[in-house]
Enzyme design. Structure first.
Site, PDB file in Angstrom:
ATOM      1  N   GLU A 134       7.913  -7.746   4.373  1.00 60.34           N
ATOM      2  CA  GLU A 134       6.859  -6.776   4.709  1.00 60.34           C
ATOM      3  C   GLU A 134       6.426  -6.021   3.366  1.00 60.34           C
ATOM      4  OE1 GLU A 134       5.370  -3.383   6.917  1.00 60.34           O
ATOM      5  OE2 GLU A 134       4.829  -5.332   6.550  1.00 60.34           O
ATOM      6  N   THR A 187      -4.365   1.447   5.243  1.00 58.19           N
ATOM      7  CA  THR A 187      -2.956   1.897   5.174  1.00 58.19           C
ATOM      8  C   THR A 187      -3.061   3.140   3.769  1.00 58.19           C
ATOM      9  OG1 THR A 187      -1.859   0.144   6.172  1.00 58.19           O
ATOM     10  CG2 THR A 187      -0.289   1.629   4.777  1.00 58.19           C
TER      11      THR A 187
END
Length: 313
Positions: A134, A187
């Protein structure tokens, strides 16, 4: 050992209003599927052979792919990085949705390779490698999406650096309604709008809400959950990035949601509800609020998925 393994890893909702970077829960759907198999290639190592459903947006290079990198790091840890393994990725969830798309891929990738090798490590032990995967996507070592996707349930992360994570109890009748609008929220932008300063009053109120939310889960006290699901720090700063946010939130609350807020960095919006019928009613109201503003959207209704990533064949 198996010759081939297929794994599903679900989407997740991070932050859960009151737990910025420390709470997250898994959904039943959507999610990603990854297949890994031993190869008769002369050259060893992990190779991503195909990516489906990603519109050529994801790299085939293992070191740049969340699923590939996570799996590669696990293989390296086990001293098996020279094994010839092929990986095929099936992206079945939207990008930039606030539903942990890259985390689901990382969780599925590391879970699949671990299963292919006949589970040398537990889920808890492979979490670190999924988080490393991730990290390729957003540069941060955090588990608020990866841990729920891999382990399932409602996860409390006491500390990211040590991966001190804990599954919280889930009331039997707790459901989530999640709507993903067809709008883009990066993000980076969602992080950039956040102030690094909060006032004492906000800290006290948010801390009380977080503690009461956890207590509400433990006691299956839906009234307490409802009183606690109020984000006084992050949501007010990020709401402006999501068109119709407050209209959607008000629609959810009016339809008897326990609470409603932003999923992860957005643009998806989640509502927690008591019972399936209420969740369906709340989801329909949220959908309608977006549709009336001519914003395409997808609705997902789910209990809290307590299994996380699973081998499906």
């Amino acid at each position: 050992m198996n010759n081939s393994v297929r794994v599903f890893a679900p989407a997740s909702v991070a932050n859960v209003a009151v737990g910025f970077d420390i709470l997250g829960f898994a959904l039943d759907s959507p999610g990603d599927e990854i297949t890994v198999s031993f190869s008769d290639r002369e050259s060893g190592g992990l190779k991503i052979t195909a990516i489906h459903g990603a519109d050529n947006k994801l790299p085939l290079v293992v070191e740049k792919n969340t699923a590939g990198f996570a799996a590669q790091q696990l293989l390296r840890h086990l001293g098996k990085e020279d094994l010839a393994i092929d990986m095929e990725i099936h992206k079945k969830m939207p990008f930039g949705s606030g539903l942990g798309s890259s985390a689901a891929s990382a969780a599925a990738g590391v879970m699949a390779v671990n299963a292919l090798l006949d589970h040398p490590l537990s889920k808890e032990e492979i979490l670190h490698f999924a988080v490393l995967g991730e990290q390729i996507a957003d540069g941060a070592y955090h588990a608020d999406n990866v841990a729920p996707s891999l382990l399932g349930g409602m996860i409390l992360i006491r500390n990211n650096e040590d991966l001190d994570v804990h599954q919280l109890p889930i009331p039997d009748d707790l459901y989530a309604a999640v709507v993903h609008p067809e709008v883009e929220v990066l993000t980076k932008d969602a992080r950039d709008v956040l102030s690094d300063k909060i006032c004492l009053k906000q800290s006290i109120e948010q801390g009380g809400n977080l503690a009461a939310f956890i207590l509400g889960l433990m006691k299956a006290d839906y009234d307490l959950l409802s009183r606690s699901l109020k984000d006084v720090i992050i949501e007010p700063q990020r709401a402006k990035l999501i068109p119709q946010f407050y209209e959607v939130k008000n629609a959810a609350i009016s339809a008897s949601a326990l609470g409603c807020s932003i999923s992860g960095a957005g643009p998806s919006i989640f509502a927690l509800c008591k019972g399936l019928e209420t969740a369906q009613k709340v989801g329909a109201a949220m959908e309608k609020a977006f549709t009336q503003a001519q914003i395409e959207n997808q609705l997902y209704i789910s209990k809290i998925n307590q299994h996380g990533a699973v081998v499906i064949e």
